[in-house]
Design an enzyme around this catalytic site. Structure first.
Site, short mmCIF file in Angstrom:
data_model
loop_
_atom_site.label_atom_id
_atom_site.label_comp_id
_atom_site.label_asym_id
_atom_site.label_seq_id
_atom_site.Cartn_x
_atom_site.Cartn_y
_atom_site.Cartn_z
CE1 TYR A 180 48.90 -0.03 28.10
CE2 TYR A 180 48.63 -2.34 27.79
CZ TYR A 180 49.03 -1.31 27.35
OH TYR A 180 49.79 -1.18 26.26
CG LEU A 191 42.57 -5.35 15.07
CD1 LEU A 191 41.71 -6.23 15.87
CD2 LEU A 191 42.81 -6.15 13.58
#
Length: 301
Positions: A78, A227
């Site tokens: 990341y 989500l």
């Protein structure tokens, strides 16, 4: 850092607590609140480079700890490395630092924005674990996922290297990411697998068999992209209608669905916004009825 300055905000913090999501036991030392936080969004576009406001990124992490989140999911890829740096900085001021559990991932290389290339060569995996520990300021990893199984190397070598590091005390728990049930069973020949991290959400739960197998094996299941509500959001959509019924956001309903799906699921919604973070944590207070859960379950791919 984010500071609480009004009584109303103190009361809000009491109401907003990840502990309301229930707990999951990794071992005798770590029992975590099920609603966690993922660091992926604390980077530049395409999960590449630094976040535009590093101080804000660290503040979001600190605020997460104030809201009862003690399970953080990250990865060396990341940024690469940038999310880990912000996580380490944000945790410095955490009052409960000794009770915070970090899951990490190794085995993906980055050649630019949006580019991910698996690399499971054992020496590389070992290197990334060692560098991650330095970056995070820790002397061992609580949980390390093999980010992807690399077809160029035997599973025995990839999982086996993590097992060697576990035997050396550098890794407590081993996990796998984006795998099938058969791949989990193969990996179990070489090490105890304690967690799985796959794409899974209310809009796409094609890996129901993986969730069920993980639960049967007492493995945590960490859904990434929790989500993604896809086409389930809209004026006439069932998910939006249920959100209105409970007077909460669609995101909170999506997280509540995951929490109800299985007791071994640990959602890790990520955000770079304190406002969105608090909205996500509020999902811990949403208790879906069996009827509403079943309605949403039938809408997925």
């Amino acid at each position: 850092m984010y500071q609480i300055i009004h009584q109303k905000e103190v009361e809000l913090m009491t109401e907003l607590n990840a502990a309301n999501s229930g707990t999951y036991k990794f071992d005798d030392q770590f029992i975590v609140n099920r609603l966690g936080y993922g660091t992926m969004q604390l980077t530049g576009k395409g999960t590449w480079g630094p976040y535009a406001d590093p101080a804000k990124a660290a503040d979001v992490v600190t605020r997460a700890t104030e809201l009862g989140i003690n399970f953080f999911d990250t990865a060396d890829s990341y940024g690469p490395w940038f999310a880990d740096r912000y996580l380490a900085e944000g945790l410095k001021g955490a009052a409960n630092r000794d009770n915070i559990f970090i899951s990490d991932k190794v085995g993906q290389t980055r050649q630019g924005p949006g580019i991910w290339t698996p690399h499971g060569e054992p020496n590389y995996l070992r290197q990334q674990v060692e560098v991650s520990m330095m970056t995070l300021g820790i002397d061992h990893e609580d949980l390390v996922f093999l980010h992807r199984i690399d077809s160029h190397f035997p599973v025995a070598e990839q999982v086996g290297e993590l097992k060697k590091m576990q035997d050396e005390g550098k890794i407590k728990h081993i996990g796998l990411s984006q795998v099938t049930v058969d791949q989990i069973k193969e990996a179990q020949k070489y090490a105890k697998i304690d967690a799985i991290e796959n794409l899974y959400n209310v809009s796409n739960h094609g890996d129901d068999d993986v969730v069920d197998y993980a639960e049967s094996q007492h493995m945590a299941f960490v859904p990434w992209f929790p989500l993604d509500t896809g086409k389930l959001v809209g004026a006439d959509s069932p998910l939006s209608a249920i959100a209105k019924k409970y007077n909460v956001s669609e995101a909170q309903i999506a997280l509540a669905w995951l929490l109800k799906r299985s007791p071994n699921i640990l959602p890790i919604p990520g955000t770079s916004s304190i406002e969105h973070l608090e909205d996500n944590v509020a999902a811990a207070n949403v208790k879906l009825s069996d009827e509403d859960f079943d309605t949403l379950s039938k809408l997925s791919k």
